[in-house]
Design an enzyme around this catalytic site. Structure first.
Site, short mmCIF file in Angstrom:
data_model
loop_
_atom_site.label_atom_id
_atom_site.label_comp_id
_atom_site.label_asym_id
_atom_site.label_seq_id
_atom_site.Cartn_x
_atom_site.Cartn_y
_atom_site.Cartn_z
NE ARG A 23 20.71 19.56 14.63
CZ ARG A 23 21.44 20.67 14.71
NH1 ARG A 23 21.83 21.10 15.87
NH2 ARG A 23 21.79 21.31 13.61
NE ARG A 27 25.18 19.53 20.65
CZ ARG A 27 25.30 20.75 20.12
NH1 ARG A 27 26.37 21.46 20.37
NH2 ARG A 27 24.34 21.25 19.38
NE ARG A 36 30.15 15.08 20.75
CZ ARG A 36 30.01 16.32 21.18
NH1 ARG A 36 29.48 17.22 20.36
NH2 ARG A 36 30.35 16.67 22.39
CG ASP A 73 25.35 18.96 9.82
OD1 ASP A 73 24.81 19.11 10.94
OD2 ASP A 73 25.63 19.91 9.07
CE1 TYR A 150 25.51 27.46 9.13
CE2 TYR A 150 23.69 26.94 7.65
CZ TYR A 150 24.17 27.23 8.92
OH TYR A 150 23.30 27.28 9.98
#
Ligand SMILES: Cc1c2[nH]c(c1CCC(=O)O)Cc1[nH]c(c(CCC(=O)O)c1C)Cc1[nH]c(c(CCC(=O)O)c1C)Cc1[nH]c(c(C)c1CCC(=O)O)C2
Length: 341
Positions: A23, A27, A36, A73, A150
């Site tokens: 990552r 963020r 973003r 992703d 998921y």
């Protein structure tokens, strides 16, 4: 071969381990948040090749990492197979659920994925042109079990309960989903390599909840099939496998799957892993990402301890899981100083 990541993956012990972070585009970086916002939202960013390449490059400019990981992703593949996908702000991913054969039948064929995923391949092409020569480009996908958890639950779950329940109640549907994901993942990763990815990483973030024979059937076997197929199509391609929280099952995982490197999470001790896992080849890991939030002397001591523990064999320095949004960007400089001296 000059790229340090490729040398470590080939089994070379280097005086200073090459380093990148899970990552690393994310963020915690103000420039990521800005890009973003320009893209509109996270998924629009993933499917915008120019902006996805831009955020991939941002952490390299700031820190000079040895590898770049494609910005995308693991849940883009289910979307390409026909699942609905969206992200709830502050909560995480949501997908349409798979509860039985009818939901499975609605998914598309493996051949259909490239239509949706074409922008991802374009991001890889841009990156392979623009990356500095010494930086290795890593492509990736989720491992079938993790992606299935998921797709079945329609969201992230603490114990993967819905996926375990489907596995118990309707083995045929569960196994067919794992098969479809295995085949589609081979095609997806192969297309990334054709576009310029030099190394592939397979993220099995929820491997730790598979026990006993289930671990062999749904973590080891699919990884083995994917890696064998990729290496048949792309001889010499290095692969990193990340069976997160596999604990004692990290032992022998590289041999059983054909992976060139096993990525370790921070629940295993580096000294233990050096003795029991690094004996099979390159390992990657495994600093606790929370130390990049708290920093201080503990960050430096722990970074040096990990470097030392793995110093007698091939090692790529990384975190045990992704860097978190509350991490202090300055702490990454402190970590790098502790590794590179
Ligand atoms: C399970 C998983 C996912 N995605 C991924 C995994 C496996 C690794 C892991 O265990 O963390 C993998 C992933 N996700 C992302 C990357 C890009 C490359 C990189 O590591 O920099 C990679 C390799 C970007 C991302 N993927 C996501 C973000 C944050 C989205 C944002 O900008 O708001 C990023 C940068 C969102 C995401 N994506 C996913 C979740 C559960 C979430 C929400 C949680 C969160 O917000 O951190 C699914």
């Amino acid at each position: 071969m000059t790229k340090t990541i490729l040398r470590a993956l080939a089994g070379e012990t280097l005086p200073v381990p090459p380093v990148w972070m899970m990552r690393q585009a994310g963020r915690y970086l103000p420039e990521y948040r800005e890009t973003r916002a320009k893209a509109g939202d996270f998924l629009s960013l993933c499917y915008n090749p120019d902006l996805a390449a831009e955020v991939t490059l941002q952490p390299l400019r700031r820190y000079g990492f040895d590898a770049a990981i494609l910005f995308a992703d693991i849940l883009l593949l289910p979307q390409a197979l026909g699942s609905d996908l969206w992200f709830e702000t502050g909560e995480g991913p949501r997908l349409s659920t798979i509860t039985g054969p009818a939901d499975l039948a609605r998914l598309k064929d493996r051949d259909a994925i490239h239509e949706t995923l074409a922008p991802v391949y374009e991001t890889v092409r841009i990156l392979s042109r623009e990356l500095p020569n010494e930086v290795t480009l890593i492509g990736f996908a989720g491992a079938p079990w993790t992606v299935a958890t998921y797709m079945i639950a329609g969201r992230g779950t603490p114990d993967q309960g819905p996926a375990h329940a489907l596995k118990a109640a309707d083995r045929a549907t569960f196994a067919a989903l794992i098969d479809l994901l295995t085949e589609a993942t081979i095609d997806y990763l192969s297309a990334q390599v054709e576009a310029g990815a030099e190394v592939i990483k397979l993220f099995d973030s929820w491997a730790g909840s598979l026990k006993g024979q289930d671990f062999d059937d749904f973590a080891v076997a699919p990884a083995n099939r994917i890696i064998a197929a990729l290496k048949a199509r792309h001889p010499g391609l290095p692969v990193i496998a990340f069976p997160r929280e596999a604990r004692e099952r990290y032992v022998g995982f590289a041999k059983a799957t054909g992976a060139d490197c096993v990525a370790l999470d921070n629940s295993v001790a580096a000294d233990w892993a050096a003795e029991n896992v690094q004996t099979d080849g390159c390992v990657q890991g495994n600093l606790d990402p929370s130390l990049l939030v708290t920093g201080g002397e503990a960050l430096v001591t722990e970074t040096r301890r990990i470097v030392k523990a793995f110093s007698n064999g091939p090692h790529i320095f990384n975190l045990g899981h992704g860097i978190t949004p509350d991490a202090d960007p300055e702490n990454v400089h402190r970590m790098l100083a502790a590794i590179r001296g």
